[in-house]
Design an enzyme around this catalytic site. Sequence first.
Site, PDB file in Angstrom:
ATOM      1  N   CYS A   2      53.524  70.280  55.398  1.00 30.71           N
ATOM      2  CA  CYS A   2      53.837  71.709  55.308  1.00 30.71           C
ATOM      3  C   CYS A   2      52.731  72.516  55.979  1.00 30.71           C
ATOM      4  O   CYS A   2      51.561  72.135  55.943  1.00 30.71           O
ATOM      5  CB  CYS A   2      53.976  72.219  53.879  1.00 30.71           C
ATOM      6  SG  CYS A   2      55.264  71.399  52.947  1.00 30.71           S
ATOM      7  N   ARG A  27      53.254  69.647  61.113  1.00 31.27           N
ATOM      8  CA  ARG A  27      52.953  69.328  59.710  1.00 31.27           C
ATOM      9  C   ARG A  27      54.207  69.155  58.864  1.00 31.27           C
ATOM     10  O   ARG A  27      54.140  68.739  57.700  1.00 31.27           O
ATOM     11  CB  ARG A  27      52.083  70.421  59.095  1.00 31.27           C
ATOM     12  CG  ARG A  27      50.783  70.649  59.821  1.00 31.27           C
ATOM     13  CD  ARG A  27      50.032  71.789  59.191  1.00 31.27           C
ATOM     14  NE  ARG A  27      49.608  71.447  57.851  1.00 31.27           N
ATOM     15  CZ  ARG A  27      48.494  70.801  57.564  1.00 31.27           C
ATOM     16  NH1 ARG A  27      47.681  70.426  58.530  1.00 31.27           N
ATOM     17  NH2 ARG A  27      48.174  70.520  56.322  1.00 31.27           N
ATOM     18  N   TRP A  74      57.892  70.288  54.840  1.00 34.57           N
ATOM     19  CA  TRP A  74      58.207  68.864  54.806  1.00 34.57           C
ATOM     20  C   TRP A  74      58.546  68.576  53.353  1.00 34.57           C
ATOM     21  O   TRP A  74      57.671  68.613  52.483  1.00 34.57           O
ATOM     22  CB  TRP A  74      56.994  68.048  55.258  1.00 34.57           C
ATOM     23  CG  TRP A  74      57.276  66.588  55.423  1.00 34.57           C
ATOM     24  CD1 TRP A  74      57.721  65.949  56.542  1.00 34.57           C
ATOM     25  CD2 TRP A  74      57.098  65.554  54.431  1.00 34.57           C
ATOM     26  NE1 TRP A  74      57.845  64.603  56.304  1.00 34.57           N
ATOM     27  CE2 TRP A  74      57.475  64.334  55.030  1.00 34.57           C
ATOM     28  CE3 TRP A  74      56.678  65.543  53.103  1.00 34.57           C
ATOM     29  CZ2 TRP A  74      57.426  63.117  54.337  1.00 34.57           C
ATOM     30  CZ3 TRP A  74      56.640  64.336  52.418  1.00 34.57           C
ATOM     31  CH2 TRP A  74      57.007  63.135  53.044  1.00 34.57           C
ATOM     32  N   ASN A  98      51.471  74.594  50.169  1.00 30.92           N
ATOM     33  CA  ASN A  98      51.363  73.239  50.711  1.00 30.92           C
ATOM     34  C   ASN A  98      50.679  72.390  49.648  1.00 30.92           C
ATOM     35  O   ASN A  98      49.605  72.744  49.171  1.00 30.92           O
ATOM     36  CB  ASN A  98      50.525  73.277  52.005  1.00 30.92           C
ATOM     37  CG  ASN A  98      50.132  71.891  52.487  1.00 30.92           C
ATOM     38  OD1 ASN A  98      50.828  70.918  52.213  1.00 30.92           O
ATOM     39  ND2 ASN A  98      49.029  71.808  53.201  1.00 30.92           N
ATOM     40  N   GLY A  99      51.334  71.288  49.263  1.00 30.02           N
ATOM     41  CA  GLY A  99      50.749  70.432  48.231  1.00 30.02           C
ATOM     42  C   GLY A  99      51.816  70.052  47.221  1.00 30.02           C
ATOM     43  O   GLY A  99      53.014  70.192  47.484  1.00 30.02           O
ATOM     44  N   GLU A 483      49.991  48.397  66.397  1.00 32.87           N
ATOM     45  CA  GLU A 483      50.031  49.788  66.847  1.00 32.87           C
ATOM     46  C   GLU A 483      51.223  50.031  67.783  1.00 32.87           C
ATOM     47  O   GLU A 483      51.930  51.038  67.666  1.00 32.87           O
ATOM     48  CB  GLU A 483      48.694  50.133  67.530  1.00 32.87           C
ATOM     49  CG  GLU A 483      48.610  51.471  68.230  1.00 32.87           C
ATOM     50  CD  GLU A 483      48.833  52.679  67.336  1.00 32.87           C
ATOM     51  OE1 GLU A 483      48.886  52.528  66.100  1.00 32.87           O
ATOM     52  OE2 GLU A 483      48.994  53.774  67.886  1.00 32.87           O
ATOM     53  N   LYS A 487      54.272  52.646  66.901  1.00 34.14           N
ATOM     54  CA  LYS A 487      54.624  53.779  67.766  1.00 34.14           C
ATOM     55  C   LYS A 487      56.099  53.731  68.133  1.00 34.14           C
ATOM     56  O   LYS A 487      56.779  54.745  68.118  1.00 34.14           O
ATOM     57  CB  LYS A 487      53.787  53.754  69.057  1.00 34.14           C
ATOM     58  CG  LYS A 487      52.406  54.328  68.931  1.00 34.14           C
ATOM     59  CD  LYS A 487      52.436  55.812  68.651  1.00 34.14           C
ATOM     60  CE  LYS A 487      51.090  56.327  68.213  1.00 34.14           C
ATOM     61  NZ  LYS A 487      50.520  55.787  67.004  1.00 34.14           N
ATOM     62  N   GLU A 490      58.275  54.666  65.084  1.00 30.37           N
ATOM     63  CA  GLU A 490      58.245  56.035  64.574  1.00 30.37           C
ATOM     64  C   GLU A 490      58.850  57.049  65.533  1.00 30.37           C
ATOM     65  O   GLU A 490      59.361  58.061  65.090  1.00 30.37           O
ATOM     66  CB  GLU A 490      56.836  56.448  64.135  1.00 30.37           C
ATOM     67  CG  GLU A 490      55.845  56.602  65.240  1.00 30.37           C
ATOM     68  CD  GLU A 490      54.497  57.123  64.744  1.00 30.37           C
ATOM     69  OE1 GLU A 490      54.466  57.923  63.800  1.00 30.37           O
ATOM     70  OE2 GLU A 490      53.472  56.736  65.336  1.00 30.37           O
ATOM     71  N   HIS A 506      55.517  30.401  62.015  1.00 31.77           N
ATOM     72  CA  HIS A 506      55.659  30.429  60.556  1.00 31.77           C
ATOM     73  C   HIS A 506      56.784  31.357  60.115  1.00 31.77           C
ATOM     74  O   HIS A 506      56.810  31.800  58.977  1.00 31.77           O
ATOM     75  CB  HIS A 506      54.324  30.836  59.920  1.00 31.77           C
ATOM     76  CG  HIS A 506      53.216  29.911  60.307  1.00 31.77           C
ATOM     77  ND1 HIS A 506      53.073  28.665  59.752  1.00 31.77           N
ATOM     78  CD2 HIS A 506      52.250  30.023  61.252  1.00 31.77           C
ATOM     79  CE1 HIS A 506      52.038  28.053  60.322  1.00 31.77           C
ATOM     80  NE2 HIS A 506      51.524  28.874  61.240  1.00 31.77           N
ATOM     81  N   LYS A 605      52.673  65.278  60.538  1.00 26.33           N
ATOM     82  CA  LYS A 605      51.405  64.823  61.112  1.00 26.33           C
ATOM     83  C   LYS A 605      50.354  64.553  60.035  1.00 26.33           C
ATOM     84  O   LYS A 605      49.702  63.530  60.056  1.00 26.33           O
ATOM     85  CB  LYS A 605      50.891  65.872  62.099  1.00 26.33           C
ATOM     86  CG  LYS A 605      49.576  65.464  62.737  1.00 26.33           C
ATOM     87  CD  LYS A 605      49.759  65.085  64.166  1.00 26.33           C
ATOM     88  CE  LYS A 605      48.517  64.539  64.795  1.00 26.33           C
ATOM     89  NZ  LYS A 605      48.713  63.174  65.309  1.00 26.33           N
TER      90      LYS A 605
HETATM   91  C1  F6R Z   1      51.101  57.292  63.654  1.00 23.59           C
HETATM   92  C2  F6R Z   1      50.274  58.267  62.988  1.00 23.59           C
HETATM   93  C3  F6R Z   1      49.995  58.062  61.550  1.00 23.59           C
HETATM   94  C4  F6R Z   1      48.567  58.509  61.202  1.00 23.59           C
HETATM   95  C5  F6R Z   1      48.338  58.422  59.688  1.00 23.59           C
HETATM   96  C6  F6R Z   1      46.924  58.762  59.299  1.00 23.59           C
HETATM   97  O1  F6R Z   1      51.261  57.586  65.013  1.00 23.59           O
HETATM   98  O2  F6R Z   1      49.846  59.215  63.577  1.00 23.59           O
HETATM   99  O3  F6R Z   1      50.221  56.752  61.164  1.00 23.59           O
HETATM  100  O4  F6R Z   1      47.667  57.701  61.896  1.00 23.59           O
HETATM  101  O5  F6R Z   1      49.218  59.281  59.033  1.00 23.59           O
HETATM  102  O6  F6R Z   1      46.601  60.067  59.634  1.00 23.59           O
HETATM  103  P1  F6R Z   1      45.094  60.546  59.720  1.00 23.59           P
HETATM  104  O7  F6R Z   1      44.458  59.780  60.814  1.00 23.59           O
HETATM  105  O8  F6R Z   1      45.181  62.011  59.993  1.00 23.59           O
HETATM  106  O9  F6R Z   1      44.483  60.236  58.392  1.00 23.59           O
END
Ligand code: F6R
Length: 610
Positions: A2, A27, A74, A98-99, A483, A487, A490, A506, A605
């Site tokens: 949010c 956010r 969110w 937010n929270g 990773e 990516k 997501e 395995h 984010k």
């Molecule tokens: C994936 C991504 C998330 C963040 C995770 C941690 O592309 O961006 O997996 O890496 O939410 O976020 P931070 O680094 O802000 O603690």
Amino acid sequence: MCGIIGYIGSRNAVPILINGLKRLEYRGYDSAGISFLKNNKIGVRRCAGKIKDLELYIKKEKIVSHVGIGHTRWATHGKPTESNAHPHRAGGIVVVHNGIIENYFELKEGMKKKGQVFTSDTDTEVICHLILTYTQKGYDLEKATKEALKHVEGAYAIGVMNEFEPDKILAVKNDSPLVLGLGKGEHFIASDIPAFLKYTRDVIILENGDMATLTTEGISIFNLKKSKTVKQKVEKISWTPTMAEKGGYKHFMLKEIFEQPRAIADTIRGRFSLEKGTVNLKEFSLRESMLKKLNKIFLVACGTSWHAAMVGKYIIEDMVRVPCEVDIASEFRYRQPIVPRGSLMIVITQSGETADTLAAQREAKRLGAKVLSICNVVGSTSAREADGVFYTHSGPEIGVASTKAFTTQLTALYLFSIALAKAKEKLGAKEIKALFHELLLLPEKVEKALQCDDAVKKIARKYHRAQDFLYLGRGINYPIALEGALKLKEISYIHAEGYPAGEMKHGPIALIDHNLPVLALAPDDNVLEKILSNMEEVKSRGGKLIAVAHEGSSKVRSRVSNVLSMPETNYYLTPIIFSIPLHLLAYYIAVLRKCNVDQPRNLAKSVTVE
Ligand code: F6R
């Protein structure tokens, strides 16, 4: 999760709120709303959907107001509908939040019994009703909010307006991020700096318990926990507004991928001395004597940052031989970890606001560990609560999928490892110099790695209809396989798995058929022969093989037709280079699948709730 924005000043608040919400949309983006004061009445406009839907909805009205608050949501409590969108209202009180209010249910039931009528399923609405109860007793907004919050448990950053005190906005912070912006005769509140960066770079980062009153004349801050007025510390932010723009790129994610040479150069600049062979520890509040004594390191993070933590373990253990434990933050905080006194926890977090990471960091401190935060956002909670901070200077990362923050985190871990190796006398001056030298070449090599763009596009065109994807890696590049898979999942919604290639037999080998693209990370390192065997196993079962290899790696080229060539670096820096084609591949596949790359479904984010 949010985003909150607020404005008071002489300009029209509405476009400022909308523009701010667009900057905060990363956010959360399932519904949005604003409230504003016009002709001494508060108006609220909200809708399900994105900020552009809200913008369209209010466009015809041509609202002009000089004070307002806004929110992009969110969903946590209640579906993303208009009625659950913020701002919430009770009488003349409007609130954006937010929270999570943990005891909202009991509070709501109690108020309902007294006849208060609720119009949403959110936890936030209880805050409006509580404040209203106290303003109805004749309290001013500050006093009413102070009394109301005494009933509330949980994390919150809130913005509040009262129809009957039209010339102010109130902002309160408790465990959710909130910053203030100071202009000339105008002031801002926001969850994050880019929301008002266009208007001011003078910022106050609120502390927990701070309640700020904003008027056109100024800002005053009273800390509810300390029960006293606090002094404002104004910081000048070096970010420029263009850093938070797309700069001609179609998406923030692509812009941020291509910004990596600059981001890495900024992250290493001034951080070490090639001549002296030293890392400038002071900047990170670290001392060589402390590093010398260090016998155990915990690396803790979430998501992509957790992948950086995994790479960190490979670097530190190989270079320095100090044992490391890597944890996902949400696991660390509940697993009763054994943390020997004098351990160091390195938390890795782009935002510095991830709820689980903060909880893990606090738990480590409680157990007596020192905490170093590798963090991108200046003044974030993780940075403020840590004993030392290594800021990655990658600039604001707006795309929800982390890219440049990840490679700068890896860069920071590399520098930290060299500092540790020096303190523990594990490396000689010559070796340290060679490592620094390679680091200085890194931005250029990243630039070169980015030239695989066209080749990646071709592969994306070939495989964007795949239903599943497998990523294989070994050693220090195993986390890069994870990773790559994360990516792709997501942003393109293709099911993808990352595996240590040695695990194939395995179980996962059963997945391989002629429909499955398998991307193998095959740098020229000590396990190249091993991964080559794994690649043969994939090929002989009909899997569609793609390899990422060092340029000139004939062993890989003779086996695979789809090879992405990467420049040579030392072993410790290969994860940075090898993550580049994987981020690009996820990006181009997502674009071809017409996905919303910068705002993937269900994500936000900053995950500021558990
Ligand atoms: C994936 C991504 C998330 C963040 C995770 C941690 O592309 O961006 O997996 O890496 O939410 O976020 P931070 O680094 O802000 O603690």
